[in-house]
Design an enzyme around this catalytic site. Structure first.
Site, PDB file in Angstrom:
ATOM      1  CB  SER A 160      32.447  36.416  43.618  1.00 33.07           C
ATOM      2  OG  SER A 160      33.173  35.159  42.498  1.00 33.07           O
TER       3      SER A 160
ATOM      4  CD  GLU B   1      42.050  34.784  47.409  1.00 31.12           C
ATOM      5  OE1 GLU B   1      41.467  35.823  47.019  1.00 31.12           O
ATOM      6  OE2 GLU B   1      42.688  34.351  45.566  1.00 31.12           O
TER       7      GLU B   1
ATOM      8  CD  GLU C 241      43.983  33.524  39.106  1.00 27.63           C
ATOM      9  OE1 GLU C 241      44.776  35.088  39.238  1.00 27.63           O
ATOM     10  OE2 GLU C 241      43.119  34.147  39.622  1.00 27.63           O
TER      11      GLU C 241
ATOM     12  CE  LYS D  19      42.785  37.532  40.243  1.00 25.90           C
ATOM     13  NZ  LYS D  19      41.472  36.317  40.315  1.00 25.90           N
TER      14      LYS D  19
ATOM     15  CG  ASN E 191      45.315  40.201  43.088  1.00 27.91           C
ATOM     16  OD1 ASN E 191      45.526  40.614  41.717  1.00 27.91           O
ATOM     17  ND2 ASN E 191      44.832  38.586  43.244  1.00 27.91           N
TER      18      ASN E 191
ATOM     19  N   GLY F 122      36.090  34.544  40.652  1.00 28.63           N
ATOM     20  CA  GLY F 122      35.485  34.509  39.665  1.00 28.63           C
ATOM     21  C   GLY F 122      34.674  34.332  38.577  1.00 28.63           C
TER      22      GLY F 122
ATOM     23  CG  HIS G 218      46.174  34.398  43.706  1.00 28.28           C
ATOM     24  ND1 HIS G 218      45.704  33.834  42.431  1.00 28.28           N
ATOM     25  CD2 HIS G 218      45.487  35.721  43.876  1.00 28.28           C
ATOM     26  CE1 HIS G 218      44.126  34.223  42.775  1.00 28.28           C
ATOM     27  NE2 HIS G 218      44.119  35.476  43.274  1.00 28.28           N
TER      28      HIS G 218
HETATM   29  P1  13P Z   1      37.363  37.606  42.304  1.00 33.56           P
HETATM   30  O1  13P Z   1      37.182  38.587  43.028  1.00 33.56           O
HETATM   31  O2  13P Z   1      37.582  38.169  41.016  1.00 33.56           O
HETATM   32  O3  13P Z   1      36.825  36.242  42.225  1.00 33.56           O
HETATM   33  O4  13P Z   1      38.766  37.243  42.820  1.00 33.56           O
HETATM   34  C1  13P Z   1      38.955  36.993  44.146  1.00 33.56           C
HETATM   35  C2  13P Z   1      40.590  36.393  43.843  1.00 33.56           C
HETATM   36  O5  13P Z   1      41.375  36.117  43.095  1.00 33.56           O
HETATM   37  C3  13P Z   1      41.576  37.864  44.343  1.00 33.56           C
HETATM   38  O6  13P Z   1      42.830  37.694  44.736  1.00 33.56           O
END
Ligand code: 13P
Length: 293
Positions: free
Chosen positions: A235, A189, A119, A32, A30, A195, A117
């Site tokens: 992560s 997740e 976010e 983002k 992803n 992150g 997601h």
């Molecule tokens: P990270 O791998 O940067 O923690 O992000 C995970 C994520 O949100 C994947 O959709």
């Protein structure tokens, strides 16, 4: 049921299913809101040669919407590498400024889409209801939704995470038929691991992924639940993927930060394969031992 599920996969153009059939792992990146088209092109140019020979697993790259067409073109007609969008609207068309319909994504060659997601839930008002509608729209258009679920740190610390995630799963699949459900992918997740550099332990990931599968078995049956791929995200790094993939209910990973680096992402894609140097040392050691026998 399993025969019908296999037929459904094949009729959607996914003919390269393992035989005897088992869940094929998925490693999805992803990106983002990262990478201009110039940067996306450079990343794909470095990444694709590193992963194009992988078998027995699917690789998915999810660039921003602006780079989807470019990614589809760069990937080409690969059986194992797909391109995913990061969101989809549930309506077929209309006055929804800024949104993309599933048929539009399908039309340009997108085969996966991330929905729900954390976010999007946190910053853009996605709810269990809209996640459910997006997932159903994707499935109807022949796109595989990667449905994200996961609890906050607060919910985990209150020990309410199982109930919370299980409810998210039930709502995401509400009103979806068994065959459609079998094609969906779920990504667990935990928000506290996204992150932050703080990966869930392998046991924590397994515990929730197993619970998600049990929830799906309750909604459908064990065969359908066994067909659904459940990914872990949060992560994920090259040095944590092997341990995660050893867990029986973890069928892959949804990778954020590490998917922006070709070397790291390709190493994650190649989970379970020893690093060449390590394999060489082990081979040399074996030789030494057999010499002394
Ligand atoms: P990270 O791998 O940067 O923690 O992000 C995970 C994520 O949100 C994947 O959709």
């Amino acid at each position: 049921m399993i025969e019908e599920i296999i037929k459904k996969f094949a009729s959607d153009g996914e003919t390269e299913q393992p035989s005897p059939w088992k869940r094929q792992p998925i490693i999805a990146g992803n990106w983002k809101m990262n990478k201009t088209n110039t940067e996306a092109e450079a990343l794909l140019k470095e990444l694709l040669p590193l992963v194009e020979d992988v078998k027995d697993r699917a690789v998915v790259v999810c660039p921003p919407a602006t780079a989807l067409t470019l990614a589809v073109k760069k990937v080409g007609p690969s059986a194992n590498i797909g391109v995913g969008a990061q969101n989809v609207h549930w309506e077929e068309s209309g006055a929804y400024t800024g949104e993309l319909a599933a048929a539009m994504l399908k039309d340009i060659g997108v085969t996966y889409v991330i929905v729900g997601h954390s976010e999007r839930r946190e910053y853009f008002g996605d709810t269990d209801e809209t996640v459910n509608k997006r997932a159903k729209a994707a499935v109807s258009a022949g796109i595989i939704p990667i449905i994200c679920v996961g609890e906050s740190l607060e919910t985990r610390e209150a020990n309410a995470y199982k109930e919370f995630v299980s409810t998210q799963v039930k709502k995401a699949f509400d009103g979806m038929g068994a065959l459609s459900a079998a094609k969906c992918v779920v990504a667990y997740e935990p928000i506290w691991a996204i992150g932050t550099g703080k990966t869930a332990t392998f046991e924590q990931a397994q515990e929730v992924c197993e619970m998600i599968r049990a929830t799906l078995a309750g909604l459908y049956d064990a065969e359908v639940a066994d067909a659904i791929r459940i990914l872990y995200g949060g992560s994920v790094k090259p040095d944590t993927i092997d341990g995660l993939m050893e867990k029986p209910d973890v069928d892959g990973a949804l990778v954020g930060g590490a998917s922006l680096k070709a070397q790291d992402f390709s190493r994650i894609v190649k989970f379970g394969q020893k690093k060449p140097e390590k394999a060489k040392v082990e081979k040399a050691e074996k030789k030494e031992i057999s010499k002394t026998d």
